[in-house]
Design a protein around this motif. Structure first.
Motif, PDB file in Angstrom:
ATOM      1  N   TYR A 140       0.833  -1.202   0.000  1.00 33.73           N
ATOM      2  CA  TYR A 140       0.000   0.000   0.000  1.00 33.73           C
ATOM      3  C   TYR A 140       0.871   1.257   0.000  1.00 33.73           C
ATOM      4  O   TYR A 140       0.654   2.176  -0.799  1.00 33.73           O
ATOM      5  CB  TYR A 140      -0.918   0.010   1.222  1.00 33.73           C
ATOM      6  CG  TYR A 140      -2.173  -0.814   1.062  1.00 33.73           C
ATOM      7  CD1 TYR A 140      -3.203  -0.399   0.218  1.00 33.73           C
ATOM      8  CD2 TYR A 140      -2.325  -1.995   1.765  1.00 33.73           C
ATOM      9  CE1 TYR A 140      -4.354  -1.150   0.071  1.00 33.73           C
ATOM     10  CE2 TYR A 140      -3.480  -2.762   1.621  1.00 33.73           C
ATOM     11  CZ  TYR A 140      -4.496  -2.334   0.771  1.00 33.73           C
ATOM     12  OH  TYR A 140      -5.634  -3.085   0.624  1.00 33.73           O
ATOM     13  N   ILE A 141       1.842   1.291   0.884  1.00 34.07           N
ATOM     14  CA  ILE A 141       2.702   2.472   0.964  1.00 34.07           C
ATOM     15  C   ILE A 141       3.505   2.623  -0.320  1.00 34.07           C
ATOM     16  O   ILE A 141       3.617   3.727  -0.880  1.00 34.07           O
ATOM     17  CB  ILE A 141       3.630   2.365   2.185  1.00 34.07           C
ATOM     18  CG1 ILE A 141       2.817   2.489   3.476  1.00 34.07           C
ATOM     19  CG2 ILE A 141       4.715   3.446   2.145  1.00 34.07           C
ATOM     20  CD1 ILE A 141       3.613   2.246   4.739  1.00 34.07           C
ATOM     21  N   LEU A 142       4.060   1.541  -0.811  1.00 34.08           N
ATOM     22  CA  LEU A 142       4.855   1.606  -2.033  1.00 34.08           C
ATOM     23  C   LEU A 142       4.017   2.092  -3.206  1.00 34.08           C
ATOM     24  O   LEU A 142       4.483   2.888  -4.036  1.00 34.08           O
ATOM     25  CB  LEU A 142       5.451   0.237  -2.344  1.00 34.08           C
ATOM     26  CG  LEU A 142       6.514  -0.271  -1.365  1.00 34.08           C
ATOM     27  CD1 LEU A 142       6.926  -1.697  -1.728  1.00 34.08           C
ATOM     28  CD2 LEU A 142       7.730   0.641  -1.356  1.00 34.08           C
ATOM     29  N   ASP A 143       2.774   1.631  -3.281  1.00 39.39           N
ATOM     30  CA  ASP A 143       1.911   2.052  -4.392  1.00 39.39           C
ATOM     31  C   ASP A 143       1.635   3.553  -4.360  1.00 39.39           C
ATOM     32  O   ASP A 143       1.488   4.183  -5.413  1.00 39.39           O
ATOM     33  CB  ASP A 143       0.594   1.278  -4.354  1.00 39.39           C
ATOM     34  CG  ASP A 143       0.735  -0.151  -4.870  1.00 39.39           C
ATOM     35  OD1 ASP A 143       1.820  -0.485  -5.388  1.00 39.39           O
ATOM     36  OD2 ASP A 143      -0.224  -0.931  -4.732  1.00 39.39           O
ATOM     37  N   PHE A 144       1.551   4.113  -3.164  1.00 40.70           N
ATOM     38  CA  PHE A 144       1.256   5.537  -3.071  1.00 40.70           C
ATOM     39  C   PHE A 144       2.474   6.412  -3.348  1.00 40.70           C
ATOM     40  O   PHE A 144       2.355   7.635  -3.410  1.00 40.70           O
ATOM     41  CB  PHE A 144       0.650   5.872  -1.709  1.00 40.70           C
ATOM     42  CG  PHE A 144      -0.786   5.457  -1.585  1.00 40.70           C
ATOM     43  CD1 PHE A 144      -1.731   5.885  -2.505  1.00 40.70           C
ATOM     44  CD2 PHE A 144      -1.197   4.610  -0.563  1.00 40.70           C
ATOM     45  CE1 PHE A 144      -3.060   5.489  -2.409  1.00 40.70           C
ATOM     46  CE2 PHE A 144      -2.513   4.201  -0.458  1.00 40.70           C
ATOM     47  CZ  PHE A 144      -3.453   4.644  -1.388  1.00 40.70           C
TER      48      PHE A 144
END
Length: 974
Positions: free
Chosen positions: A313-317
């Motif tokens: 999730y963090i990487l995608d953002f």
């Protein structure tokens, strides 16, 4: 006597400020600004105090004792469990209690006030070869007082320890107003304390009775988490006080007490030597979370400095983020989980060997699929920045289901993490909830943030249920309900279940020993209100029903954009840390002048206002007043909360209700005045240069007397270019955007840019266009800016392409094509606006691209040695364009460039002209920029692309600065 009258009397008695009157706009603004922290809670305090000294603190304690109110000590306000939210008097001690008092290099300790920022402290300590170890992800703004209150740990805690471990002593105001010292006591000193005939003696005697009772000791030893778990912050640290293997120190209890037993006025901290200089991060990529947790245990067996988790999730953002896209350079494929394992050594070879040993071990165990090893301070900082920004990045999740701080602080021993995570995944699946997993795998504490819609009854039910069920898991693994974020009002009601009711009774007794009247931060840790009350979203408004002039579709609505603020306080960092956000806060150190306060104020009124025009509130105007519209928040805020855009939107709605001021209209219509002035340039310039006449103009308009006024050129740039002969065989054609500032005021710079481009072989054409609209946007005349945007897109549609780009000289003007225009133009012009935006370039960008294409060469420029100090314009920084300027200025082979680590120059268009803003404008400039300019050697060239920046340098440092094109043209071999 009414409480408001008593508060008025208190206000007179205090040296610092007290904001308490709901009918006073400034007072109410401050109360609303302090109604939230970084948690999900919101409660307007009775008052906000900004104490100046210990005498103020004592007066507040006396008042609270007499009137039965509670004092809520606050520093950076980044608490995640609602520790600094409540209905009492919030005491912000960050403003004045911020001094580093003493350093002892030999004994490795420092004495500080509670408002000292952790990173700023370490910057001060660095020349001594020392540092304070505990390192939260908010370390750029987290303050020592808050770190003591929460017993903060951070990503290196497995080696550097937590705050409790590094807190040697503290000066503390207790509930009778006396100031005592908590410190390590040898046996005789301890017994002396027990004999004191004082309030302090009463406390020591009562604590001694509590911790020496055999039944209490048994309950404490059996109820608290297992010893192998270092993240153990549930309740008060009674387990440390009953440990007889170490000398007694009340600081053990003070750390993690959340301001509920006294007010810290000074702290003596243990320091450590600076860690080895060579740093390396093995970034292990995993295809699933459970494998990652097993990999974490393998990593821990290799003795790393840190082992931290970042999930998908963090990487995608980070993808497409204005700042963090650049930080993805090490990502391979699409990992579900990333484990960042840090090693340090003074020997780079040994560093490599450590990483290789772990990599081989992981591969042998079938764990991970990619293992990039990142070294070097600059590159490793980029990796760590992604991890530290996790809290803000996941706030970019669309929709009302948002990550919630709830079970993010629960901790278990690292060996239990694989099973614990599996159990949590099952629990969340049963509730139909997804979550983000990140942070301190090495310490056994994952920040697991479920995505819950707290605007619905079902979401509120899940909020409670998930925490209740997670406490069963905490018990199962003998873990800790709170690891470093504290109990606050979020987890307090579940402490009895986790530690046992007998221990909870002891915690209540502990609170009563120190604070029987509830003077200090009542209803935190013990006797807390239900965890699902006083939430931010108790009232719900559909943001899509709020009509706006800007298009907020990408952010769903203006309300949703404001809601993206997590409260993490990235906007509270200082100039010492660097960056641009937030210049007004850096100058004033007032919470109301933060990006956070502005977003929260908008959110509160857009949600709760009963007026037809929800923007029509003086409190919004108050917090927006010192916003310089620098755009730093759009890029530096992990959640990309673009306050500059929201400020412009607010102002237009405010004008709709009240009309615009004379000065705002004059500034917005600046271009029209310059057009008229250009017709009578000698007369116009005589007026603005003559002190008496200029003084009249400034007085009438409302400009600062000390500010110089801009002159107009004797010709316009477009008029001058029309008279020039065309090149016979140009390399390529470019379109030059003759913005309103270059057209009328900085015409000489525009002419120089034309000469530079043509001398380098480019055909330069000024296409038909009108002004950029920047002056209208800066003052919130969004309707007129929208008209201008539509017209410019109409005029330029079909002309601008990769082969024929649109080049700009003034950053604030050309960047409107890439920023505001995309959200201003009519829907039928979106495609054209986007096409133009791709090829609307600063001249620096264009020239760097030409260098890369092999069309420009160092041999075309002088080989003499020159040194340049470069100040980047705010918009260049927001769009990461300063590097282009730096690169192009080193095209002459012996030119060196030093980027001044400045934020905003403080001028910000018209802001620095306005008489009531002049002082703040100069304070901003004096933070970094003006001292750097004054300290430059005489032959150093000062470069600045922005017209406002050059004006500020001229007014503030009496030095001339140059646009990069002027420097390049001067270096060109003609």
């Amino acid at each position: 006597m009414q409480i408001i009258d008593k508060l008025a009397q208190l206000s007179v008695a205090l040296k610092g400020d007290l904001f308490y009157n709901p009918s006073n706009v400034k007072h109410q603004t401050m109360r609303l600004a302090y109604a939230t922290d970084a948690s999900v809670y919101q409660e307007v305090p009775l008052a906000v105090a900004i104490p100046q000294d210990v005498a103020d603190l004592k007066a507040l304690i006396s008042f609270a004792s007499k009137e039965g109110v509670t004092l809520i000590p606050r520093t950076a306000g980044t608490s995640l469990a609602g520790q600094v939210v409540g209905s009492g008097i919030v005491m912000d001690i960050s403003r004045f209690f911020n001094q580093i008092l003493e350093v002892n290099v030999e004994e490795r300790w420092v004495r500080v006030q509670p408002g000292v920022i952790r990173d700023d402290l370490n910057n001060y300590l660095k020349p001594f070869g020392l540092m304070f170890g505990p390192e939260t992800s908010t370390a750029s703004r987290a303050m020592i007082g808050g770190m003591i209150g929460n017993n903060s740990s951070g990503l290196h805690s497995i080696v550097w320890g937590d705050t409790r471990k590094n807190l040697l002593s503290a000066r503390v105001l207790i509930n009778d107003g006396s100031e005592v010292v908590f410190e390590e006591l040898q046996e005789q000193q301890y017994f002396d304390k027990l004999r004191h005939n004082s309030r302090e003696g009463d406390i020591y005697r009562a604590v001694n009775t509590l911790i020496t009772d055999p039944q209490n000791i048994t309950a404490i030893q059996s109820g608290y988490p297992k010893k192998t778990l270092t993240r153990r912050n549930t309740g008060y640290a009674l387990d440390f006080l009953v440990d007889r293997d170490q000398p007694f120190n009340m600081c053990k209890l003070l750390a993690g007490s959340e301001g509920t037993i006294g007010i810290v006025t000074e702290a003596k901290l243990q320091l450590m030597p600076l860690p080895p200089k060579e740093i390396g991060l093995l970034c292990v990529h995993f295809e699933d979370m459970i494998s990652c947790m097993h990999g974490n245990n393998v990593a821990l067996s290799h003795g790393p400095e840190a082992s931290e988790l970042v999930d998908k999730y963090i990487l995608d953002f980070t993808v497409g983020h204005p700042t963090y896209q650049h930080n993805r350079f090490f990502i391979e494929g699409d990992p579900q989980a990333l484990l960042i394992v840090e090693f340090r050594s003074d020997d780079p070879v040994l560093l490599q060997q450590k990483a290789e040993a772990l990599k081989k071990d992981l591969i042998a165990k079938g764990l991970g699929y990619a293992y990039p090893f990142i070294t070097g301070v600059q590159e490793t900082n980029l990796v760590w920045d992604v991890r530290k920004a996790g809290l803000g990045l996941i706030r970019n999740l669309p929709g009302d289901e948002q990550p919630v701080n709830l079970i993010e602080d629960c901790a278990v021993s690292p060996e239990d993490l694989p099973d614990y995570v599996r159990d949590v995944q099952v629990l969340l699946a049963e509730e139909g909830v997804h979550a983000s997993y990140y942070a301190h795998a090495g310490a056994g504490e994952l920040h697991i943030e479920p995505f819950i819609n707290l605007k619905t009854a079902d979401g509120k039910r899940k909020f409670r249920t998930i925490l209740e069920k997670t406490t069963d898991l905490v018990l199962k693994y003998n873990g800790s309900l709170s690891g470093e974020h504290g109990d606050g009002r979020l987890r307090g009601e579940f402490i009895g279940k986790v530690l046992g009711e007998k221990v909870y009774e002891l915690l209540v007794e502990t609170k009563d020993i120190f604070d029987p009247l509830g003077v200090f931060n009542a209803q935190k840790i013990v006797n807390t209100p239900p965890m699902d009350t006083a939430l931010r979203y108790d009232q719900v408004t559909d943001g899509k029903t709020i009509k706006t002039y800007f298009d907020f579709t990408k952010q769903e609505s203006i309300l949703r954009l404001a809601e993206k603020c997590s409260g993490s306080g990235d906007c509270r960092k200082t100039e010492i840390t660097g960056g641009t956000m937030c210049p007004s806060f850096m100058a004033t150190r007032d919470e109301k002048d933060t990006t956070r306060a502005r977003a929260n104020m908008l959110r509160q009124f857009l949600t709760n206002s009963t007026q037809k025009n929800r923007f029509d509130h003086e409190e919004i105007k108050e917090v927006m007043d010192l916003c310089l519209s620098c755009k730093a928040c759009k890029s530096e805020c992990p959640s990309s909360v673009d306050v500059a855009k929201m400020k412009a939107e607010f102002l237009q709605h405010y004008y709709d209700a009240h009309g615009a001021s004379f000065r705002a209209s004059v500034i917005a219509n600046f271009t029209k005045s310059q057009v008229l002035g250009s017709y009578v340039a000698p007369l116009y310039n005589l007026v603005v240069k003559t002190p008496f006449l200029a003084g009249i103009v400034k007085s009438v308009v409302g400009f600062a007397p000390k500010r110089s006024l801009p002159t107009v050129s004797f010709t316009t740039l477009s008029g001058w270019i029309k008279k020039q002969e065309k090149l016979t065989a140009p390399k390529r054609k470019v379109y030059l955007f003759s913005d309103e500032f270059t057209e009328y005021n900085d015409t000489a710079i525009g002419i120089t840019a034309y000469k530079l481009l043509t001398a380098l072989g480019y055909e330069v054409v000024v296409p038909k266009h009108i002004e950029s609209g920047r002056t209208y946007l800066s003052k919130g005349f969004v309707k007129e800016a929208k008209r201008i945007a539509n017209r410019n897109i109409e005029l330029l549609d079909g002309l601008i392409s990769e082969d024929t780009p649109l080049i700009g000289i003034e950053p604030s003007a050309i960047i409107t094509f890439r920023d505001e225009y995309l959200d201003l133009v009519d829907s039928n012009k979106h495609a054209a606006a986007q096409a133009i935006a791709k090829h609307a370039l600063m001249i620096d960008e264009f020239l760097v691209a030409e260098i890369a294409a092999g069309r420009l060469h160092p041999e075309q420029f002088s080989n003499e040695k020159r040194h340049i100090k470069l100040h980047g314009h705010c918009y260049q920084k927001a769009f990461h364009l300063v590097g282009f300027t730096e690169k192009v200025l080193t095209l002459p082979q012996n030119y060196t460039v030093e980027v001044i680590p400045s934020g905003c120059c403080g001028m910000a268009g018209s802001f620095g002209y306005e008489k009531e803003h002049y002082e703040v404008s100069m304070k901003v400039a004096e933070l970094v920029l003006l001292p750097a300019v004054r300290n430059a050697e005489e032959n150093t060239i000062i470069a600045a692309a922005g017209t406002s920046c050059r004006h500020q340098i001229k007014d503030g440092a009496s030095k001339k600065s140059y646009h990069p094109v002027e420097i390049l043209y001067d270096a060109l071999i003609k």
